[in-house]
Write a protein that holds these residues in place. Sequence first.
Motif, mmCIF file in Angstrom:
data_model
loop_
_atom_site.group_PDB
_atom_site.id
_atom_site.type_symbol
_atom_site.label_atom_id
_atom_site.label_comp_id
_atom_site.label_asym_id
_atom_site.label_seq_id
_atom_site.Cartn_x
_atom_site.Cartn_y
_atom_site.Cartn_z
ATOM 1 N N LEU A 100 0.826 -1.208 0.000
ATOM 2 C CA LEU A 100 0.000 0.000 0.000
ATOM 3 C C LEU A 100 0.858 1.255 0.000
ATOM 4 N N LEU A 101 0.507 2.212 -0.876
ATOM 5 C CA LEU A 101 1.185 3.504 -0.908
ATOM 6 C C LEU A 101 0.324 4.522 -0.186
ATOM 7 N N TYR A 102 0.832 5.038 0.914
ATOM 8 C CA TYR A 102 0.098 6.002 1.739
ATOM 9 C C TYR A 102 0.234 7.383 1.107
ATOM 10 N N GLY A 103 -0.884 8.087 0.946
ATOM 11 C CA GLY A 103 -0.833 9.363 0.249
ATOM 12 C C GLY A 103 -1.557 10.502 0.928
ATOM 13 N N ASP A 104 -1.832 10.404 2.218
ATOM 14 C CA ASP A 104 -2.526 11.473 2.935
ATOM 15 C C ASP A 104 -1.504 12.509 3.421
ATOM 16 N N SER A 105 -1.394 13.605 2.702
ATOM 17 C CA SER A 105 -0.392 14.631 3.033
ATOM 18 C C SER A 105 -0.766 15.430 4.281
ATOM 19 N N SER A 106 -2.007 15.293 4.745
ATOM 20 C CA SER A 106 -2.441 16.068 5.914
ATOM 21 C C SER A 106 -1.974 15.452 7.230
ATOM 22 N N TYR A 107 -1.594 14.181 7.194
ATOM 23 C CA TYR A 107 -1.161 13.528 8.435
ATOM 24 C C TYR A 107 -0.090 12.497 8.091
ATOM 25 N N GLU A 108 1.125 12.716 8.546
ATOM 26 C CA GLU A 108 2.255 11.875 8.160
ATOM 27 C C GLU A 108 2.094 10.434 8.664
ATOM 28 N N LEU A 109 2.626 9.508 7.872
ATOM 29 C CA LEU A 109 2.514 8.085 8.190
ATOM 30 C C LEU A 109 3.231 7.734 9.497
ATOM 31 N N TYR A 110 4.371 8.359 9.742
ATOM 32 C CA TYR A 110 5.116 8.016 10.963
ATOM 33 C C TYR A 110 4.346 8.415 12.212
ATOM 34 N N LYS A 111 3.545 9.481 12.111
ATOM 35 C CA LYS A 111 2.705 9.880 13.245
ATOM 36 C C LYS A 111 1.536 8.915 13.401
ATOM 37 N N LEU A 112 0.953 8.509 12.270
ATOM 38 C CA LEU A 112 -0.172 7.583 12.304
ATOM 39 C C LEU A 112 0.233 6.255 12.951
ATOM 40 N N ALA A 113 1.466 5.822 12.658
ATOM 41 C CA ALA A 113 1.961 4.561 13.216
ATOM 42 C C ALA A 113 2.511 4.724 14.631
ATOM 43 N N GLY A 114 2.623 5.960 15.098
ATOM 44 C CA GLY A 114 3.125 6.206 16.449
ATOM 45 C C GLY A 114 4.597 5.889 16.622
ATOM 46 N N ILE A 115 5.385 6.043 15.559
ATOM 47 C CA ILE A 115 6.788 5.620 15.592
ATOM 48 C C ILE A 115 7.638 6.424 16.585
ATOM 49 N N PRO A 116 7.493 7.748 16.706
ATOM 50 C CA PRO A 116 8.322 8.455 17.692
ATOM 51 C C PRO A 116 8.163 7.918 19.110
ATOM 52 N N THR A 117 6.911 7.656 19.517
ATOM 53 C CA THR A 117 6.661 7.113 20.853
ATOM 54 C C THR A 117 7.250 5.713 20.998
ATOM 55 N N ILE A 118 7.090 4.889 19.958
ATOM 56 C CA ILE A 118 7.627 3.527 19.987
ATOM 57 C C ILE A 118 9.142 3.549 20.108
ATOM 58 N N LEU A 119 9.785 4.450 19.375
ATOM 59 C CA LEU A 119 11.237 4.555 19.437
ATOM 60 C C LEU A 119 11.715 4.966 20.829
ATOM 61 N N GLU A 120 11.079 5.974 21.391
ATOM 62 C CA GLU A 120 11.478 6.430 22.729
ATOM 63 C C GLU A 120 11.335 5.298 23.743
ATOM 64 N N ARG A 121 10.249 4.534 23.604
ATOM 65 C CA ARG A 121 10.011 3.428 24.524
ATOM 66 C C ARG A 121 11.055 2.323 24.333
ATOM 67 N N ALA A 122 11.401 2.057 23.075
ATOM 68 C CA ALA A 122 12.360 0.993 22.770
ATOM 69 C C ALA A 122 13.788 1.371 23.142
ATOM 70 N N LEU A 123 14.039 2.650 23.313
ATOM 71 C CA LEU A 123 15.370 3.098 23.707
ATOM 72 C C LEU A 123 15.490 3.300 25.212
ATOM 73 N N GLY A 124 14.376 3.180 25.904
ATOM 74 C CA GLY A 124 14.375 3.397 27.346
ATOM 75 C C GLY A 124 14.971 2.237 28.115
ATOM 76 N N ARG A 125 15.398 2.526 29.326
ATOM 77 C CA ARG A 125 16.025 1.505 30.174
ATOM 78 C C ARG A 125 14.983 0.592 30.822
ATOM 79 N N LYS A 126 13.804 1.129 31.106
ATOM 80 C CA LYS A 126 12.782 0.386 31.832
ATOM 81 C C LYS A 126 11.640 -0.010 30.895
ATOM 82 N N VAL A 127 11.186 -1.251 31.026
ATOM 83 C CA VAL A 127 10.088 -1.775 30.206
ATOM 84 C C VAL A 127 8.985 -2.269 31.129
#
Length: 408
Positions: free
Chosen positions: A251-278
């Motif tokens: 699938l090619l995502y084409g909604d320019s009003s809302y970025e795909l990385y935000k839709l997938a929640g990647i910044p939050t996932i990355l911060e969590r995956a880099l954290g010391r505590k799980v």
Amino acid sequence: MDRDSRCVVTEMTFRGKRFRVLLVTDERGREREILCEDTGARSLVGDIYTGKVERVMKGICAAFVKIADGRTVFLPLEDAVGCVYTRKEGKREELCGGDEILLQISRDPVGTKDAVATCNLSFGGRFVTLTTAKKSHGISRKLSKGERQRWKEFLVTYDKYPFGIIIRTEAAKAGEEAVRAELEELAGKVKTFLRTAVHQTGGQLLLRGEGPLEKRAKQFLRQGEGAVQTDLSEFYRELAFGMDVEEGKLLLYGDSSYELYKLAGIPTILERALGRKVWMDSGAYLVIDPTEALTAIDVNSGRNQRQPKGSDTDMEEYHFRINLEAAEEIARQLRLRNISGMILVDFINMRSEEHRSRVLQCLRHAVTEDAAGVQVLDYTRLQLVELTRKKTYPPLARQICPCEKASG
């Protein structure tokens, strides 16, 4: 996005740097794998170079070889067997300083450590992989016993083949004729490549390897794990025209009003995956501490709401349940963070030998789906669990920041 197994490939800025990111989620929508590639510093894994041997260090059983751009790579002598020489300087048959050879990068540089190379060049297709130095044949361990026997009989006719042949997992979906046709086509391409390569001088990039994001996305599609969604048009075209993709799976995502990385929640996932505590669902948690030599993982009861108020037997059962949950989460975190090398796990102490055995069994079962290959050894005398995970790409922390402290 639907909550099923899904692979997202996008580009974003994180901690001041621009990355291409691949995220794999499971059927529950939980992050399972994440790969980050600095757009200004791509992975070298799979690249094939001509290299000039600077020196052979028999004391450490390795050689140091100079490749393109003045880089030096580490070549274990056990992987310097069956070398393809473009120029032989030394009179001895073994590898010597000044020799020029073909080599392939098997592991990216990590911190101050050089990239690791091998003389056993590999060329992958959909169903098979060909190797130049190791002429023995192999079959994916993921195939069933019946399938493995089928391909073992198939490979008998290739005993004197000029290349090693590895039957890949995807071959299970193919007939012998399709595999044979791909094998012969791939062998022709490899022979043509080698005929040209042996006339090249040292220090050149001859063939760019498939990047980790492209490789994982193609594997995801081939194995039918789910759909791949991307907002990178060039990446989409490469997959669409280079593969036979089932409708609705790319699938090619084409909604320019809302970025795909935000839709997938990647910044939050990355911060969590880099954290010391799980934190785990029960309120218990893991503490993950990477060092240069190994990764230590500690299991803690934390805010677990099911704390017993009765006997020692209740407390033993309580600790056992937390450790079972932790074993599942540890397997997920190893894959998500790409932790490799030596790992020590300090589970909550249990007096029952049966409970300790069942926790170890649970951990061994949980890591079986990890393609990197995890070996769960046993408890040490201090009741720490030892395991190892194969090193391929750098840990997630070092994908984001090469100077970050992270084992592997």
